[in-house]
Design an enzyme around this catalytic site. Structure first.
Site, PDB file in Angstrom:
ATOM      1  N   CYS A 355       0.811  -1.233   0.000  1.00 54.91           N
ATOM      2  CA  CYS A 355       0.000   0.000   0.000  1.00 54.91           C
ATOM      3  C   CYS A 355       0.838   1.275   0.000  1.00 54.91           C
ATOM      4  O   CYS A 355       0.354   2.324  -0.404  1.00 54.91           O
ATOM      5  CB  CYS A 355      -0.893   0.055   1.229  1.00 54.91           C
ATOM      6  SG  CYS A 355      -1.885  -1.387   1.540  1.00 54.91           S
TER       7      CYS A 355
HETATM    8  O1  KQY Z   1      -4.119   1.018   0.765  1.00 60.36           O
HETATM    9  C1  KQY Z   1      -4.296   1.120   1.931  1.00 60.36           C
HETATM   10  N1  KQY Z   1      -4.331   0.080   2.669  1.00 60.36           N
HETATM   11  C2  KQY Z   1      -4.469   2.456   2.486  1.00 60.36           C
HETATM   12  C3  KQY Z   1      -5.084   2.489   3.789  1.00 60.36           C
HETATM   13  C4  KQY Z   1      -5.345   3.881   4.233  1.00 60.36           C
HETATM   14  C5  KQY Z   1      -5.556   3.902   5.654  1.00 60.36           C
HETATM   15  C6  KQY Z   1      -5.646   5.271   6.199  1.00 60.36           C
HETATM   16  N2  KQY Z   1      -5.706   5.185   7.595  1.00 60.36           N
END
Ligand code: KQY
Length: 363
Positions: A355
């Site tokens: 991510c």
């Molecule tokens: O891609 C992702 N897992 C992003 C998560 C964003 C979380 C913000 N607290």
């Protein structure tokens, strides 16, 4: 001079390559938000440094950072990591960066999706998100690449492609009312086909349990290679993840990919279950979108790893499984280096190594 193009990648002969194809760089964004990262984001920053160092063993890394944090980031990151000032709202480069497409003549372009912080005013995680929404275009501009402004809300972590015509996603995320409520499944598929040159979408019903992204596919599965998927697995029938993983497996076993192959599934153990401790929850500033309650289940998954130039960088999340996962990944990726990075701090922020990274293909 770079351009924002008004055509689409498919009509221009561009396709999205898979993550295992050659890359020229990985981009990341420096964590700072104190309502997402505990203790002034210092522990998260230390983890991002470790992730960047690990990736840099095989691929150059660029870290974008705010003006306020530039000096700090420059000092704590090694000199071989490029540090570049750029405004963001948070640090999830997978979701705010461009999805790159390439053609057969050695050219690449960026696809710049609309970004609404995982749900906009319906169930988004923060407001505003305009700086994040501008990141993909800025990355392309910086790299001298033309881009397409794709006509839907989409985060890079909500799709995986195999580079041979197949795209994997979840119904939970792409059909969620907070993303593109006016579009049907077929209309969304058409946009994906036009922008990534894929031929087939495989719809997995749900993402990982309690994932605040509305079930990003990159937290449940990874594409090992065309026709092979690593799937987060849970054998405890009483765990909510049990049925989610089984339903995903049913779909993957029933479907064939764009090339007509039956899909081979490799089970990845689920870490934990992992929960946020009182100390961890209390270190985060209170905000409306991102609640951090002691004892809440964390959306931890080993599938959230990055593949970068014959190197797999995976999250260390649970001593019970970390070593087995390293062996499993070494089996799945012969002749690849496998590096584990302690990733609890990224998990506390709501995601993991995949991510926070975005690959720029080599052309
Ligand atoms: O891609 C992702 N897992 C992003 C998560 C964003 C979380 C913000 N607290």
């Amino acid at each position: 001079m770079t351009k924002q193009l008004s055509t689409n990648p498919k009509q221009d002969g561009f396709r999205m390559p898979a993550e295992h194809e050659p890359q020229s760089a990985i981009w990341m964004a420096w964590p700072e938000r104190t309502d997402n990262w505990r203790y002034g984001a210092k522990p998260a920053q230390a983890t991002f440094v470790e992730v960047a160092k690990a990736i840099a063993k095989t691929t150059p890394v660029t870290m974008v950072v705010s003006a306020e944090q530039f000096e700090n980031a420059r000092v704590v990151l090694p000199s071989y990591i490029q540090v570049l000032e750029m405004s963001t709202d948070d640090s999830w480069m997978r979701d705010i960066g461009p999805s790159y497409v390439v053609n057969d003549h050695g050219e690449r372009r960026g696809v710049d999706w609309h970004f609404n912080a995982w749900g906009g005013l319906v169930d988004g995680l923060y407001f505003p998100w305009d700086k994040d929404d501008a990141v993909a275009r800025k990355v392309c501009e910086t790299l001298g690449d033309d881009s397409y402004r794709a006509p839907i809300v989409l985060e890079g972590g909500s799709i995986h492609v195999d580079g041979e015509g197949t795209l994997y996603t979840t119904e939970e995320c792409l059909l969620h009312p907070s993303r593109n409520p006016d579009l049907t499944r077929e209309e969304i598929e058409d946009v994906l086909k036009a922008n990534l040159s894929i031929e087939k979408v495989i719809w997995i019903p749900q993402g990982l349990y309690n994932d605040e992204t509305n079930g990003h596919v990159d937290n449940l599965i990874h594409v090992v290679r065309p026709g092979e998927i690593a799937l987060t697995w849970c054998d405890d029938e009483t765990d909510p993840q049990y049925i989610i993983s089984r339903k995903a497996m049913d779909v993957l076993l029933t479907e064939t990919d764009a090339k007509g192959r039956q899909i081979k599934i490799h089970k990845l153990p689920m870490p934990g279950p992992l929960y946020i401790s009182e100390d961890e929850a209390n270190g985060v500033d209170v905000s409306e979108g991102m609640e951090r309650v002691p004892g809440e289940r964390l959306a931890g998954s080993y599938a959230n790893y990055l593949i970068s130039n014959k190197h797999v960088i995976y999250p260390l999340l649970d001593e019970v499984h970390d070593k087995d996962v390293a062996m499993l990944l070494a089996d799945l990726y012969p002749n690849y280096e496998v590096t584990g990075v302690n990733a609890r701090e990224i998990l506390l922020g709501g995601g993991n190594i995949h991510c926070i990274t975005q690959q720029i293909p080599k052309v």
